[in-house]
Motif scaffolding. Structure first.
Motif, PDB file in Angstrom:
ATOM      1  N   ARG A   1       0.953  -1.180  -0.069  1.00 18.32           N
ATOM      2  CA  ARG A   1       0.029  -0.028   0.220  1.00 18.32           C
ATOM      3  C   ARG A   1       0.627   1.057  -0.067  1.00 18.32           C
ATOM      4  O   ARG A   1       2.063   1.132   0.404  1.00 18.32           O
TER       5      ARG A   1
ATOM      6  N   GLN B   1       0.457   6.111  -0.414  1.00 20.40           N
ATOM      7  CA  GLN B   1      -0.141   7.175  -0.496  1.00 20.40           C
ATOM      8  C   GLN B   1      -1.280   7.147   0.682  1.00 20.40           C
ATOM      9  O   GLN B   1      -2.449   7.007   0.377  1.00 20.40           O
ATOM     10  N   ASP B   2      -0.700   6.933   1.841  1.00 21.38           N
ATOM     11  CA  ASP B   2      -1.848   6.705   2.927  1.00 21.38           C
ATOM     12  C   ASP B   2      -2.813   5.507   2.826  1.00 21.38           C
ATOM     13  O   ASP B   2      -3.724   5.706   3.192  1.00 21.38           O
ATOM     14  N   SER B   3      -2.204   4.476   2.244  1.00 24.11           N
ATOM     15  CA  SER B   3      -2.967   3.260   1.993  1.00 24.11           C
ATOM     16  C   SER B   3      -4.011   3.433   1.057  1.00 24.11           C
ATOM     17  O   SER B   3      -4.879   2.531   0.964  1.00 24.11           O
ATOM     18  N   GLN B   4      -4.245   4.505   0.222  1.00 22.65           N
ATOM     19  CA  GLN B   4      -5.235   4.600  -0.738  1.00 22.65           C
ATOM     20  C   GLN B   4      -5.003   4.022  -2.042  1.00 22.65           C
ATOM     21  O   GLN B   4      -5.660   3.962  -2.855  1.00 22.65           O
ATOM     22  N   TYR B   5      -3.478   4.030  -2.385  1.00 19.09           N
ATOM     23  CA  TYR B   5      -3.215   3.393  -3.689  1.00 19.09           C
ATOM     24  C   TYR B   5      -2.298   2.171  -3.273  1.00 19.09           C
ATOM     25  O   TYR B   5      -2.185   1.669  -2.173  1.00 19.09           O
TER      26      TYR B   5
ATOM     27  N   CYS C   1       3.347   3.956  -7.686  1.00 12.55           N
ATOM     28  CA  CYS C   1       2.205   3.965  -6.618  1.00 12.55           C
ATOM     29  C   CYS C   1       1.098   4.558  -7.603  1.00 12.55           C
ATOM     30  O   CYS C   1       1.023   5.527  -8.169  1.00 12.55           O
TER      31      CYS C   1
ATOM     32  N   ARG D   1      -3.453   4.266  -8.359  1.00  9.41           N
ATOM     33  CA  ARG D   1      -4.873   3.925  -8.070  1.00  9.41           C
ATOM     34  C   ARG D   1      -5.295   2.865  -8.510  1.00  9.41           C
ATOM     35  O   ARG D   1      -5.438   2.680  -9.954  1.00  9.41           O
TER      36      ARG D   1
ATOM     37  N   PRO E   1     -14.389   2.566  -2.796  1.00  8.20           N
ATOM     38  CA  PRO E   1     -13.566   3.389  -1.946  1.00  8.20           C
ATOM     39  C   PRO E   1     -13.920   3.488  -0.365  1.00  8.20           C
ATOM     40  O   PRO E   1     -14.817   3.023   0.037  1.00  8.20           O
ATOM     41  N   GLU E   2     -12.889   3.691   0.255  1.00  6.00           N
ATOM     42  CA  GLU E   2     -12.866   3.669   1.859  1.00  6.00           C
ATOM     43  C   GLU E   2     -13.683   4.818   2.531  1.00  6.00           C
ATOM     44  O   GLU E   2     -12.789   5.974   2.361  1.00  6.00           O
TER      45      GLU E   2
ATOM     46  N   LYS F   1     -14.596   7.145   5.391  1.00  4.79           N
ATOM     47  CA  LYS F   1     -14.503   7.157   6.558  1.00  4.79           C
ATOM     48  C   LYS F   1     -15.544   8.073   7.140  1.00  4.79           C
ATOM     49  O   LYS F   1     -15.945   9.354   6.727  1.00  4.79           O
TER      50      LYS F   1
END
Length: 510
Positions: free
Chosen positions: A129, A131-135, A184, A186, A192-193, A195
């Motif tokens: 993972r 990019q702050d676990s987004q990618y 890195c 997407r 999508p996570e 929050k």
């Protein structure tokens, strides 16, 4: 795929030193083959042959069809194919010649095996993972315009033309990825996570449309789930038939994450060890609410030192919980009133699970509400004197009243004043009743109508909803400094928890 890999491998191959060729003499004719003098054309080599040169250290075996023949002459015999050539006799000084059979497995490698041999294959198992676990990290050729390639564009072997797209762009970044060719990127197929925004506690917040959903079709008076997040149920724990049971004692209001305010007459004879507080409750007979309620044990009970059990003067108590409760949408605090504000005439709402009638009523399963108006102290005392209390009854200053407001003079269409007729607020319905003791009367703050303050603790009344007779409540406004002092001392705070500073009495003028 092979074009992309070939380009990478070609760059690596060109950086290597040229191989040292040795001449081989045909024992039959004594002639030198053309392949021994001509350097191999790297651009015409297959992936497997180039891989063999890179990882095997030996010159690749070039098929006979690719060998440039020597111009024919009568004396020169045809050169046999590599597979049919007689082996060269070995001597002590001669190194063994690699056999074609040994190179065969390399020539048969697939794309995946070729990538794996060079350490260039796609990530296996759990993706890395970034990019702050987004990618996720993927090989550079799988990322285009910051998104993982899912349609094979640029990767498939097109049967004609150029495989390279004109709009290929550089990948996002590879600074966070472990493998040097990974970037890195997407994942367009990843969900999508989402929050949830962190809840910000705020005292006196009423959720008029409920929490998560508004329920319709209620009978008159039912509240929405989470509408009054400060509402608390005080329970007594008893063992009945070998099982632990929660018995309802009275209502209360959360005024601090670890403190519930209730009526002293509810708890002054109770042991703190037998009490617990339930917060976030709504339907007492079911557990299908959107969020669960929370039960917290009571660590200590503090009743007002001047509480009188006969006439209920100073009818207030604080329950200190064993641990603080997490404030959330359906569990939050009720603000304390400003001791300097006059709340007479304020719009208020009382809540509870008490009976709907005094004599033969039933306790409510869903939290009920009733809209009331706070009335003046003198007016309330006058109305109470019309009851069995008699004309000499004195309403103690520790009380306030709500319901059955004083009729107002209104103008008619002709302009002549007349007394307004009593409506539901001043009629026989709007009032708290048995079982509502300790429950809060929440009033709108005149300075901020969206904010509610604790305007009264249900104490007593003459019947329930008697025409023209207000209900009587312990007045928290009279005990604000006592509440603040008790909480600050209990938690050993260096200063006032609520930021209050009791005014210093002025010296009498001579």
């Amino acid at each position: 795929m092979r074009l992309v890999i070939g380009t990478l491998l070609l760059a690596v191959a060109l950086a290597l030193p040229p191989p040292q060729h040795s001449t081989a003499t045909d024992q039959a004719s004594g002639q030198v083959t053309a392949s021994s003098h001509q350097q191999t054309d790297v651009a015409q080599m297959t992936d497997a042959e180039l891989l063999s040169a890179l990882i095997g250290g030996a010159a690749p075996d070039v098929p006979a069809a690719e060998v440039v023949p020597v111009p024919p002459a009568a004396e020169v015999a045809p050169v046999p194919p590599a597979a049919e050539a007689a082996p060269v006799p070995q001597t002590a000084e001669a190194a063994p010649v690699p056999q074609a059979a040994e190179a065969a497995p390399t020539a048969e490698l697939t794309d995946a095996e070729l990538l794996a041999a060079l350490g260039l294959g796609a990530n296996q198992g759990e993706p890395e993972r970034c990019q702050d676990s987004q990618y996720v990290c993927v090989p550079y050729y799988l990322c285009r315009e910051e998104e993982i390639v899912t349609d094979g564009a640029g990767l498939i072997d097109i049967r004609f033309g150029n495989n390279q797209l004109e709009n290929d762009t550089a990948p996002l970044t590879h600074s966070e990825c472990g493998n040097f060719i990974d970037v890195c990127c997407r994942d367009p197929m990843a969900k999508p996570e989402i929050k949830e925004p962190e809840y910000v506690p705020r005292c006196g917040r009423r959720n008029e449309f409920g929490v998560n959903a508004r329920i319709v079709g209620f009978a008159e008076g039912e509240s929405q789930f989470g509408e009054f997040p400060w509402m608390a149920a005080v329970l007594r724990v008893e063992e009945v038939g070998g099982q632990e049971k929660n018995l309802f004692v009275c209502g209360g209001a959360l005024v601090h994450p670890q403190v519930v305010m209730t009526a002293a007459h509810c708890v002054y004879e109770q042991e703190s060890t037998s009490l617990r507080v339930r917060l976030g409750e709504w339907d007492t007979q079911h557990t299908t609410e959107f969020f669960p309620h929370v039960d917290v044990a009571v660590a200590e009970v503090e009743t007002h030192v001047d509480f009188n059990g006969r006439n209920l003067h100073n009818d207030i108590a604080l329950l200190f919980l064993a641990e603080p409760v997490q404030l959330q949408e359906h569990i939050d605090t009720l603000c304390l009133p400003d001791p300097a504000v006059n709340y007479t005439g304020a719009d208020c709402v009382a809540t509870g699970w008490g009976k709907d009638r005094f004599d033969s009523g039933q306790y409510q399963t869903v939290l009920k509400q009733v809209e009331l108006q706070r009335v003046g102290h003198d007016y309330c005392q006058t109305q109470l004197r019309t009851t069995r209390l008699g004309t000499r009854f004195v309403l103690d200053d520790s009380f306030t009243c709500a319901g059955a407001p004083e009729p107002l003079a209104v103008a008619t269409t002709e302009g002549a004043p007349k007394v307004a007729q009593e409506d539901a607020k001043a009629g026989t319905v709007a009032d708290t009743c048995t079982g509502d003791g300790g429950s809060p009367l929440a009033c709108r703050d005149p300075a901020d109508p969206e904010r509610y303050v604790h305007g009264g603790i249900v104490a007593w009344g003459i019947g329930c909803g008697e025409k023209g007779i207000p209900g009587v409540y312990a007045d928290p406004q009279r005990f604000v400094y006592w509440i603040d002092e008790l909480i600050s001392e209990y938690f050993q705070l260096p200063q006032s928890y609520f930021g209050l500073k009791e005014p210093v009495a002025q010296a009498a003028q001579p």
